[in-house]
Design a protein around this motif. Structure first.
Motif, PDB file in Angstrom:
ATOM      1  N   LYS A   1       0.823  -1.199   0.000  1.00 28.34           N
ATOM      2  CA  LYS A   1       0.000   0.000   0.000  1.00 28.34           C
ATOM      3  C   LYS A   1       0.862   1.257   0.000  1.00 28.34           C
ATOM      4  CE  LYS A   1      -3.718   2.245   2.586  1.00 28.34           C
ATOM      5  NZ  LYS A   1      -4.594   2.170   3.785  1.00 28.34           N
ATOM      6  N   CYS A   2       1.934   1.241   0.817  1.00 20.38           N
ATOM      7  CA  CYS A   2       2.825   2.407   0.850  1.00 20.38           C
ATOM      8  C   CYS A   2       3.522   2.613  -0.487  1.00 20.38           C
ATOM      9  CB  CYS A   2       3.860   2.237   1.962  1.00 20.38           C
ATOM     10  SG  CYS A   2       3.154   2.181   3.619  1.00 20.38           S
ATOM     11  N   LYS A   3       3.979   1.509  -1.111  1.00 19.68           N
ATOM     12  CA  LYS A   3       4.655   1.634  -2.402  1.00 19.68           C
ATOM     13  C   LYS A   3       3.705   2.108  -3.495  1.00 19.68           C
ATOM     14  CE  LYS A   3       8.260  -1.801  -1.520  1.00 19.68           C
ATOM     15  NZ  LYS A   3       8.879  -3.084  -1.952  1.00 19.68           N
ATOM     16  N   LEU A   4       2.449   1.607  -3.463  1.00 14.19           N
ATOM     17  CA  LEU A   4       1.482   2.054  -4.462  1.00 14.19           C
ATOM     18  C   LEU A   4       1.151   3.533  -4.307  1.00 14.19           C
ATOM     19  CD1 LEU A   4      -1.034  -0.936  -4.614  1.00 14.19           C
ATOM     20  CD2 LEU A   4       0.672  -0.302  -6.310  1.00 14.19           C
ATOM     21  N   GLU A   5       1.064   4.008  -3.087  1.00 12.60           N
ATOM     22  CA  GLU A   5       0.813   5.437  -2.878  1.00 12.60           C
ATOM     23  C   GLU A   5       1.978   6.276  -3.390  1.00 12.60           C
ATOM     24  OE1 GLU A   5       0.080   5.860   1.232  1.00 12.60           O
ATOM     25  OE2 GLU A   5      -1.968   5.030   1.175  1.00 12.60           O
TER      26      GLU A   5
ATOM     27  N   THR B   1       4.059   9.784  -7.731  1.00 10.05           N
ATOM     28  CA  THR B   1       5.108  10.061  -8.720  1.00 10.05           C
ATOM     29  C   THR B   1       4.534  10.206 -10.121  1.00 10.05           C
ATOM     30  OG1 THR B   1       6.673   8.801  -7.371  1.00 10.05           O
ATOM     31  CG2 THR B   1       7.297   9.225  -9.665  1.00 10.05           C
ATOM     32  N   HIS B   2       3.617   9.322 -10.503  1.00  9.86           N
ATOM     33  CA  HIS B   2       3.071   9.322 -11.871  1.00  9.86           C
ATOM     34  C   HIS B   2       1.738  10.045 -11.981  1.00  9.86           C
ATOM     35  CE1 HIS B   2       6.109   6.443 -13.391  1.00  9.86           C
ATOM     36  NE2 HIS B   2       6.008   5.891 -12.174  1.00  9.86           N
ATOM     37  N   ASP B   3       1.268  10.658 -10.906  1.00 12.12           N
ATOM     38  CA  ASP B   3       0.043  11.446 -10.913  1.00 12.12           C
ATOM     39  C   ASP B   3      -1.166  10.620 -11.404  1.00 12.12           C
ATOM     40  OD1 ASP B   3      -1.581  13.565 -10.503  1.00 12.12           O
ATOM     41  OD2 ASP B   3      -1.054  14.627 -12.346  1.00 12.12           O
ATOM     42  N   VAL B   4      -1.366   9.457 -10.782  1.00 11.19           N
ATOM     43  CA  VAL B   4      -2.519   8.608 -11.086  1.00 11.19           C
ATOM     44  C   VAL B   4      -3.209   8.239  -9.772  1.00 11.19           C
ATOM     45  CG1 VAL B   4      -1.572   7.696 -13.233  1.00 11.19           C
ATOM     46  CG2 VAL B   4      -1.087   6.535 -11.069  1.00 11.19           C
TER      47      VAL B   4
END
Length: 479
Positions: free
Chosen positions: A111-115, A120-123
């Motif tokens: 979850k932390c990595k996905l956030e 970073t990629h603005d998605v």
């Protein structure tokens, strides 16, 4: 006495006592001996009632497939083996808890990595979860699959789930990629036969039938209660046994206050209705269900109801003589799967029990069914009929001619007049009736013969004088 099913015993785990109900058979049902001491279709007398085995549903249906009874293998477990199983269960619980802890840590890190990646990629994080999880949003069709085919084939030999899986894994000849097309088709047909046996086979004993009725009945009741909570519908359910030797007890169920309907409208409590239903069902079983006349009625009803359902027209009637024009061409439907060797005629014209039973089984299984034709198929069929008609073939069976066709008829002169001068007798009679019709006239004076005529008030007298005056005025104006 029929038993109502209430909320208290709805989810009970104990099965009810499967004792036969106490019915006054001598007074309510006809005797068995007079119904069973008949001759068969071949002319040979049947066995008397005392020698006929009708104790179970299986015995009364000898031609139907029987579901094999399940034999439980009750093996006594030793204390050492039971202690070993307990230790194994505790170890599995510890391993499962450790696995859950590691999975929880992994999900938190993910979850932390996905956030971080989403920032970073603005998605959106939801979009990333959709890309990472790769969840399937479709379902496979519910049909016999090759994955279950080898398991079913080996289950018939071993009848044990664990051993079947082991044998299947160690047998290279039963792998789906090695089986030929003929073998695959054969195993699929065997699986379909097993499904049909479990769905339509008869129970081997009264105990098995009672347990099956109990379980299915409570499933239906639970579904009806849930449907009532969701939609507010009213439903009543009556279940009874079909023979006096069956051990299933008559029961009834109603959602909300549906039970009061039978007493308020029909004047009988729901328990009495269930009791009468039980007596009627037992009397029905005394009749010969597989007789020629009864099977003809059932086949006729199945064909007629299917035609009404597929066309959506309640007045649609089957026509066997002019089937192509009166049914296929008019309604755009077709009856497919008619059994081979049976003439396409009215079921009342089929003279053997074997043929009518074969047609009945084909209609019940869905092999013989109605199909609604498309517009292109209807046009093609109409063109084919026109071509046959142009070639001289009889497409539509003509109606029978009257016995007195081409014979001149004479009109009966009832009024005594000359028909050539005054027209037909029917028209002349109508004219005479109209001329003789005279509208009745109202009387000039209204006479009152009551004893209290002298006691009328002055207002009543004035009103009578007014009415008489108006009638005289109308008569003068008419003259």
């Amino acid at each position: 006495m029929p038993l109502p099913i209430s909320q208290s015993n709805l989810h009970s785990a104990d099965l009810p006592s499967l004792s036969p109900p106490n019915l006054d058979v001598e007074n309510s049902l006809p005797p068995f001996s007079g119904l069973l001491d008949v001759e068969s279709s071949t002319g040979t007398p049947l066995a008397p009632a005392a020698e006929t085995n009708n104790s179970t549903w299986q015995a009364r249906n000898p031609n139907c497939p029987v579901i094999p009874a399940h034999v439980s293998k009750n093996k006594k477990i030793l204390n050492t083996k039971q202690a070993s199983r307990q230790i194994t269960a505790e170890q599995c619980a510890i391993k499962h808890k450790a696995l859950q802890t590691n999975i929880k840590l992994f999900l938190e890190e993910q979850k932390c990595k996905l956030e971080t990646i989403a920032t970073t990629h603005d998605v959106m994080v939801k979009y990333l979860n959709h890309l990472v999880t790769l969840q399937m949003y479709y379902h496979t069709t519910c049909k016999p699959h090759l994955t279950n085919v080898p398991i079913h084939a080996k289950a018939k030999e071993v009848n044990s789930g664990n051993e079947v899986c082991n044998l299947l894994a160690n047998n290279p000849k039963m792998q789906p990629e090695i089986l030929t097309e003929e073998q695959k088709e054969y195993y699929i047909q065997e699986l379909v036969k097993q499904h049909n046996l479990m769905a339509h086979g008869v129970c081997a004993s009264n105990i098995a039938a009672g347990e099956d009725v109990f379980l299915v009945m409570h499933q239906i009741i639970e579904e009806l209660e849930n449907l009532h909570d969701h939609t507010g519908i009213y439903a009543s359910l009556f279940i009874t046994h079909g023979h006096i030797n069956d051990s299933t007890q008559a029961s009834w169920f109603g959602t909300d206050n549906s039970a009061t309907f039978w007493e308020d409208i029909l004047g009988h409590p729901a328990g009495d209705v269930a009791f009468l239903y039980e007596q009627w069902a037992c009397a029905q079983d005394l009749e010969e269900h597989d007789s020629l006349s009864n099977m003809r009625k059932q086949v006729t009803a199945l064909i007629s109801n299917g035609l009404t359902y597929v066309t959506g027209k309640w007045h649609a009637m089957m026509n066997y003589s002019n089937y192509n024009t009166a049914i296929v061409e008019m309604y755009g439907v077709k009856l497919l799967g008619w059994p081979m060797g049976i003439p396409f005629v009215n079921p009342s014209s089929i003279g053997t029990v074997s043929e009518i039973c074969k047609l009945h089984n084909s209609l019940k299984s869905g092999e013989c069914h109605w199909k609604k034709l498309s517009k292109a198929e209807c046009n093609a069929f109409s063109s084919e009929l026109e071509a046959c008609h142009a070639s001289g073939e009889v497409v539509k069976k003509p109606h029978k001619k009257c016995s007195d066709v081409d014979i001149p008829r004479k009109w009966k002169n009832l009024s005594g007049s000359n028909p050539s001068k005054e027209g037909s007798p029917s028209k002349q009679a109508r004219c005479d009736t109209v001329r003789k019709r005279v509208v009745p006239k109202s009387t000039e004076f209204v006479c009152d013969t009551d004893d209290d005529q002298e006691d009328r008030s002055e207002e009543d007298i004035d009103w009578s004088i007014f009415v008489v005056t108006m009638q005289r005025g109308r008569q003068v104006s008419a003259d």
